[in-house]
Design a protein around this motif. Sequence first.
Motif, PDB file in Angstrom:
ATOM      1  N   HIS A  95       0.858  -1.186   0.000  1.00 39.29           N
ATOM      2  CA  HIS A  95       0.000   0.000   0.000  1.00 39.29           C
ATOM      3  C   HIS A  95       0.896   1.238   0.000  1.00 39.29           C
ATOM      4  O   HIS A  95       1.687   1.432   0.934  1.00 39.29           O
ATOM      5  CB  HIS A  95      -0.902   0.046   1.237  1.00 39.29           C
ATOM      6  N   ILE A  96       0.778   2.088  -1.022  1.00 35.75           N
ATOM      7  CA  ILE A  96       1.573   3.314  -1.109  1.00 35.75           C
ATOM      8  C   ILE A  96       0.623   4.497  -1.226  1.00 35.75           C
ATOM      9  O   ILE A  96      -0.179   4.576  -2.163  1.00 35.75           O
ATOM     10  CB  ILE A  96       2.544   3.260  -2.299  1.00 35.75           C
ATOM     11  N   LEU A  97       0.714   5.420  -0.264  1.00 38.23           N
ATOM     12  CA  LEU A  97      -0.110   6.616  -0.250  1.00 38.23           C
ATOM     13  C   LEU A  97       0.797   7.826  -0.417  1.00 38.23           C
ATOM     14  O   LEU A  97       1.728   8.018   0.386  1.00 38.23           O
ATOM     15  CB  LEU A  97      -0.888   6.744   1.063  1.00 38.23           C
ATOM     16  N   PRO A  98       0.595   8.649  -1.424  1.00 35.90           N
ATOM     17  CA  PRO A  98       1.423   9.847  -1.574  1.00 35.90           C
ATOM     18  C   PRO A  98       1.153  10.843  -0.460  1.00 35.90           C
ATOM     19  O   PRO A  98       0.030  10.936   0.064  1.00 35.90           O
ATOM     20  CB  PRO A  98       0.999  10.405  -2.936  1.00 35.90           C
ATOM     21  N   THR A  99       2.175  11.582  -0.089  1.00 34.73           N
ATOM     22  CA  THR A  99       2.044  12.596   0.955  1.00 34.73           C
ATOM     23  C   THR A  99       2.831  13.838   0.539  1.00 34.73           C
ATOM     24  O   THR A  99       3.665  13.780  -0.361  1.00 34.73           O
ATOM     25  CB  THR A  99       2.553  12.055   2.312  1.00 34.73           C
ATOM     26  N   HIS A 100       2.512  14.963   1.194  1.00 37.37           N
ATOM     27  CA  HIS A 100       3.181  16.237   0.922  1.00 37.37           C
ATOM     28  C   HIS A 100       3.037  16.645  -0.540  1.00 37.37           C
ATOM     29  O   HIS A 100       3.979  17.170  -1.151  1.00 37.37           O
ATOM     30  CB  HIS A 100       4.665  16.138   1.295  1.00 37.37           C
ATOM     31  N   TRP A 101       1.835  16.453  -1.108  1.00 40.12           N
ATOM     32  CA  TRP A 101       1.642  16.732  -2.530  1.00 40.12           C
ATOM     33  C   TRP A 101       0.663  17.879  -2.775  1.00 40.12           C
ATOM     34  O   TRP A 101       0.477  18.298  -3.924  1.00 40.12           O
ATOM     35  CB  TRP A 101       1.146  15.489  -3.272  1.00 40.12           C
ATOM     36  N   ASP A 102       0.034  18.403  -1.730  1.00 40.89           N
ATOM     37  CA  ASP A 102      -1.011  19.399  -1.930  1.00 40.89           C
ATOM     38  C   ASP A 102      -0.496  20.820  -1.724  1.00 40.89           C
ATOM     39  O   ASP A 102       0.533  21.043  -1.073  1.00 40.89           O
ATOM     40  CB  ASP A 102      -2.190  19.138  -0.987  1.00 40.89           C
ATOM     41  N   ASP A 103      -1.217  21.780  -2.262  1.00 37.50           N
ATOM     42  CA  ASP A 103      -0.934  23.205  -2.077  1.00 37.50           C
ATOM     43  C   ASP A 103      -1.352  23.580  -0.657  1.00 37.50           C
ATOM     44  O   ASP A 103      -2.523  23.775  -0.371  1.00 37.50           O
ATOM     45  CB  ASP A 103      -1.717  24.008  -3.115  1.00 37.50           C
ATOM     46  N   PHE A 104      -0.364  23.695   0.246  1.00 39.40           N
ATOM     47  CA  PHE A 104      -0.717  23.923   1.650  1.00 39.40           C
ATOM     48  C   PHE A 104      -0.949  25.388   1.989  1.00 39.40           C
ATOM     49  O   PHE A 104      -1.112  25.740   3.164  1.00 39.40           O
ATOM     50  CB  PHE A 104       0.311  23.289   2.608  1.00 39.40           C
ATOM     51  N   ASP A 105      -0.975  26.254   0.988  1.00 38.28           N
ATOM     52  CA  ASP A 105      -1.452  27.619   1.208  1.00 38.28           C
ATOM     53  C   ASP A 105      -2.980  27.675   1.225  1.00 38.28           C
ATOM     54  O   ASP A 105      -3.553  28.702   1.583  1.00 38.28           O
ATOM     55  CB  ASP A 105      -0.930  28.556   0.124  1.00 38.28           C
ATOM     56  N   LEU A 106      -3.624  26.591   0.821  1.00 35.12           N
ATOM     57  CA  LEU A 106      -5.082  26.531   0.794  1.00 35.12           C
ATOM     58  C   LEU A 106      -5.589  25.786   2.018  1.00 35.12           C
ATOM     59  O   LEU A 106      -4.928  24.873   2.517  1.00 35.12           O
ATOM     60  CB  LEU A 106      -5.545  25.826  -0.486  1.00 35.12           C
ATOM     61  N   PRO A 107      -6.777  26.126   2.514  1.00 38.50           N
ATOM     62  CA  PRO A 107      -7.269  25.534   3.766  1.00 38.50           C
ATOM     63  C   PRO A 107      -7.679  24.077   3.610  1.00 38.50           C
ATOM     64  O   PRO A 107      -7.967  23.591   2.504  1.00 38.50           O
ATOM     65  CB  PRO A 107      -8.472  26.410   4.119  1.00 38.50           C
ATOM     66  N   LEU A 108      -7.747  23.387   4.738  1.00 38.07           N
ATOM     67  CA  LEU A 108      -8.163  21.988   4.756  1.00 38.07           C
ATOM     68  C   LEU A 108      -9.596  21.807   4.288  1.00 38.07           C
ATOM     69  O   LEU A 108      -9.976  20.716   3.849  1.00 38.07           O
ATOM     70  CB  LEU A 108      -8.038  21.429   6.178  1.00 38.07           C
ATOM     71  N   SER A 109     -10.401  22.844   4.395  1.00 34.49           N
ATOM     72  CA  SER A 109     -11.803  22.738   4.016  1.00 34.49           C
ATOM     73  C   SER A 109     -11.989  22.564   2.514  1.00 34.49           C
ATOM     74  O   SER A 109     -13.065  22.179   2.057  1.00 34.49           O
ATOM     75  CB  SER A 109     -12.568  23.978   4.484  1.00 34.49           C
ATOM     76  N   ARG A 110     -10.958  22.841   1.723  1.00 36.87           N
ATOM     77  CA  ARG A 110     -11.024  22.656   0.274  1.00 36.87           C
ATOM     78  C   ARG A 110     -10.434  21.297  -0.101  1.00 36.87           C
ATOM     79  O   ARG A 110      -9.563  20.778   0.585  1.00 36.87           O
ATOM     80  CB  ARG A 110     -10.242  23.747  -0.446  1.00 36.87           C
ATOM     81  N   PRO A 111     -10.881  20.731  -1.226  1.00 33.79           N
ATOM     82  CA  PRO A 111     -10.208  19.523  -1.732  1.00 33.79           C
ATOM     83  C   PRO A 111      -8.733  19.815  -1.995  1.00 33.79           C
ATOM     84  O   PRO A 111      -8.357  20.934  -2.348  1.00 33.79           O
ATOM     85  CB  PRO A 111     -10.961  19.225  -3.030  1.00 33.79           C
ATOM     86  N   ALA A 112      -7.898  18.816  -1.827  1.00 29.72           N
ATOM     87  CA  ALA A 112      -6.465  18.998  -2.026  1.00 29.72           C
ATOM     88  C   ALA A 112      -6.165  19.368  -3.468  1.00 29.72           C
ATOM     89  O   ALA A 112      -6.720  18.787  -4.405  1.00 29.72           O
ATOM     90  CB  ALA A 112      -5.721  17.721  -1.647  1.00 29.72           C
ATOM     91  N   LYS A 113      -5.269  20.337  -3.656  1.00 29.85           N
ATOM     92  CA  LYS A 113      -4.845  20.768  -4.981  1.00 29.85           C
ATOM     93  C   LYS A 113      -3.447  20.227  -5.247  1.00 29.85           C
ATOM     94  O   LYS A 113      -2.497  20.542  -4.531  1.00 29.85           O
ATOM     95  CB  LYS A 113      -4.851  22.296  -5.072  1.00 29.85           C
ATOM     96  N   ASP A 114      -3.326  19.430  -6.282  1.00 29.62           N
ATOM     97  CA  ASP A 114      -2.050  18.821  -6.655  1.00 29.62           C
ATOM     98  C   ASP A 114      -1.065  19.904  -7.103  1.00 29.62           C
ATOM     99  O   ASP A 114      -1.391  20.746  -7.935  1.00 29.62           O
ATOM    100  CB  ASP A 114      -2.298  17.827  -7.781  1.00 29.62           C
ATOM    101  N   THR A 115       0.135  19.878  -6.544  1.00 32.14           N
ATOM    102  CA  THR A 115       1.163  20.843  -6.931  1.00 32.14           C
ATOM    103  C   THR A 115       2.023  20.345  -8.097  1.00 32.14           C
ATOM    104  O   THR A 115       3.015  20.971  -8.442  1.00 32.14           O
ATOM    105  CB  THR A 115       2.068  21.177  -5.733  1.00 32.14           C
ATOM    106  N   GLY A 116       1.670  19.214  -8.665  1.00 30.08           N
ATOM    107  CA  GLY A 116       2.360  18.727  -9.846  1.00 30.08           C
ATOM    108  C   GLY A 116       3.127  17.438  -9.659  1.00 30.08           C
ATOM    109  O   GLY A 116       3.723  16.926 -10.610  1.00 30.08           O
TER     110      GLY A 116
END
Length: 323
Positions: free
Chosen positions: A273-294
Amino acid sequence: MNGNIPPLTRRGLFGVGAGVAAAVGGVACGTAEENTRPARQLTGIRLRWWGNNSWEIRISAPGGDRTVLIDPWLTRFRTGTYTPAGADPTTPLSVDTALIDHYVDSGELRADHILVTHGHYDHITDVPYLAQRTGATVIGTESHLNLLIALGAPQDQLSVASGGEYIDCGSHRIRVLRSLHSQLGPRARIPFPGTRPAAPPPRPRTIADLVEGGTLAYQIESPGGSVLNLGGSNYIESELTTLRPDVLLLPVGGSNVHDYVPRLLHALGNPPHILPTHWDDFDLPLSRPAKDTGGLAPLRKAVTAASPSSAFVVVDHLQTYPA
């Protein structure tokens, strides 16, 4: 902008360009088939992603669940990291106590242990207040703990580690491993480098005041499954070769690390089982869906090439795995 500190750009921070994609090209240290192992069903253990590298690992145990938090950061204040100019090192630190209180008071967030992988702002800023609210034991290096003390963490809840510790918590075990931070840019530099040994520094005020302070990785082990978190897109291979985690929390990036993905998965015996981490735009709040930074697509491609039997599972903010 502090002229002495180069800006951290989106691409420089995560290194999601050709380096990871190049890692797909093959690995000289064995084939995926040689290391394939059957996946066991995860039982009595559930992961929840709080964005960035913030993970909640809840373990079923007699007398009540036990909870481990890794790098919990809910506040997610704006730094400019994903703008062309990059992160502003003079960005002031802040903690959204009302947001944290909401999750703690509702019973949605609790902790018995808080594990710190390194000292950067997106990993430790919320830890002192969360430690106060939950009573959790906080584990980190001497530098991490000095930074946390300077931020107001309760000193009697802090436990220093340097890698090599193997902590028996009854329902589960915590294995502390020496690790490495991501190396960024053409000179393979660490952002906000440095340590804070011996004594707590003056109270940190900006994101540049929270230095890396050494990097640790953690494996949480329970009868129902084991989870490995690296904390950064780098690692010490010799620390990992005897581990066989069921779940790998794999950071995006690694463009400056030779064969970042295939060498890592080979060392770990191809985690099922491999789950990616540290991939979202963390300038955006948790209340929004995660935005992929690429970084998701090249990471998925590298994992598929190196370990086709591994399940690559992307979870969104506040989602759990298994669902």
